[in-house]
Design an enzyme around this catalytic site. Sequence first.
Site: not given
Length: 166
Positions: A21, A94, A132
Amino acid sequence: MSDIKKVAIYPGSFDPLTLGHVDVIERALEIFDEVIVAVLHNPSKKALFSSAERVDMIKQSMNGLSPVQVDTFDGLLVEYARMKNAVAVIRGMRAISDFENEFQMALMNRKLNKDVQSVFLMTGLRWIFTSSSIIKEAAQFGGDISDMVPEPVKLKLMEKFPKLNG
Ligand code: PNS
């Protein structure tokens, strides 16, 4: 050249913030004058950290970097973007697996507010597999995630998962 500040919203769950991030925030700052990191406040979505904790961790990790604001939002993202006079919504990309969901969300957001552009930034190769959820999964069982999250996040994860303390 216009003097109007170009503001972008970087929305997400950020449960918690990762170095992937941070990489996206840094890239966004190359393009926009101000980036608002907007944490989704959704009490019905199960999260490891409260939205207040997530905001705190992001603020600490950004270390007062002035063009970065940290906030929470609820409801429609495009309404929040309108309220903040933002011209764009940033999303990190990604791998191809991110594409379908992001594409759908971007088109819905455009339908709801045609004045806000979706901007996709490729994360650095180093962060291509970072998320995450995978970090929480590893941390829960004591896996070393220290080079994937900012230091303030690592400390909070150590509080939640005593196994991380060795
Ligand atoms: O980090 P995430 O969980 O991938 O972020 C998803 C987020 C917060 C960007 C998305 O769920 C969102 O924008 N939620 C707010 C409601 C909304 O506007 N949804 C998109 C159009 S229906």
